[in-house]
Write an enzyme that holds these catalytic residues in place. Sequence first.
Site, PDB file in Angstrom:
ATOM      1  N   HIS A 170     -10.673  -9.109  23.241  1.00  0.00           N
ATOM      2  CA  HIS A 170      -9.790 -10.441  23.127  1.00  0.00           C
ATOM      3  C   HIS A 170      -8.409 -10.044  23.214  1.00  0.00           C
ATOM      4  O   HIS A 170      -7.997  -9.126  23.716  1.00  0.00           O
ATOM      5  CB  HIS A 170      -9.861 -10.949  20.824  1.00  0.00           C
ATOM      6  N   ASP A 201      -2.060  -6.204  18.973  1.00  0.00           N
ATOM      7  CA  ASP A 201      -2.051  -5.193  19.629  1.00  0.00           C
ATOM      8  C   ASP A 201      -3.917  -4.400  20.376  1.00  0.00           C
ATOM      9  O   ASP A 201      -3.621  -3.473  20.563  1.00  0.00           O
ATOM     10  CB  ASP A 201      -2.691  -4.960  17.530  1.00  0.00           C
ATOM     11  N   ASP A 254     -13.092  -5.885  15.520  1.00  0.00           N
ATOM     12  CA  ASP A 254     -12.458  -7.157  15.011  1.00  0.00           C
ATOM     13  C   ASP A 254     -13.631  -8.160  15.054  1.00  0.00           C
ATOM     14  O   ASP A 254     -13.476  -9.034  15.499  1.00  0.00           O
ATOM     15  CB  ASP A 254     -10.898  -7.630  15.660  1.00  0.00           C
ATOM     16  N   HIS A 275     -10.049   1.291  14.054  1.00  0.00           N
ATOM     17  CA  HIS A 275      -8.753  -0.444  13.787  1.00  0.00           C
ATOM     18  C   HIS A 275      -8.079  -0.479  12.018  1.00  0.00           C
ATOM     19  O   HIS A 275      -9.115  -0.712  11.805  1.00  0.00           O
ATOM     20  CB  HIS A 275      -9.773  -1.235  14.256  1.00  0.00           C
TER      21      HIS A 275
END
Length: 301
Positions: free
Chosen positions: A61, A65, A206, A265
């Site tokens: 996406h 970051d 995410d 992450h």
Amino acid sequence: MLDVCLLGTAGMMPLPNRWLTALMTRYNGSSLLVDCGEGTQIAIREKGWSAKPIDIICFTHYHADHISGLPGLLLTMGNAERTEPLTMIGPKGLERVVSALRVIAPELPFEIKYIGLTQPIEHLEQHGYHITAFKVTHNITCYGYTIEIPRAGEFQVENAKKLGIPINCWSRLQKGEILEVDGRTYTPDMVLGAPRKGIKLTYCTDTRPVSAIRENAQNADLLIIEGMYAEKEKAEKARQYKHMTFYEAAEIAKSAKVADMWLTHFSPSLVRAEDYMEEVRRIYPYAKLGKDGKSIELDFK
């Protein structure tokens, strides 16, 4: 054999011991990158690998970051005298986003080809990689990726002899070529057995836990998956901002029957992550913490 390196494991912001999110693979002379957070090209150099052979960049996406390291990486690849086209894959709007970032990297000696994802699941073939992009659930459009290296069936020598196929055709048929010799057509299925198990890697960050991750990671050799939070009191925060906890990631690994799982992450607030792993391993015994530079060679069985 597929070389895999987790270049960066931080979420949101880089830390002294964590670069931002990125994964790199190497297969048959072609490299693939998933995400390109700040510091990615430094992490590549720290690993001792090169950015020049990167033929494919997949983006999960377009939060900073996950893509802020791209302009510098492109300049480095250009300065390495790369001229071959570079393919980029990502959610709809990819070319617009990359074009905006390229304001500071306008001149490159190679072409960029864009593949924008619009469907819940899409399959692509690039440089020997079979790539499956699958939509997950974040607060903007986001995809996970399964990267597979297929493996053809074993060469059946007896079949080749029975069919009278010339020996000098065998290796080419084994590589998947269709040949015409003296008016006869020979196809790989004449001499190859059933496809054998290949190599499978799934990468996902995410997102909240969704069935698409389990389905696309099924029986993977390695699942690299977000573990943004480990502290139990942050479970509500994970739901609010559409991220995952260590424990939710472990449940996915367990249900998908993956051979190995690395967490990545991590929230900048997460310290002493290993303290939480005993409970995580009660859910999925093979859970491991990702760390910058963590690598593995995935080989055919």
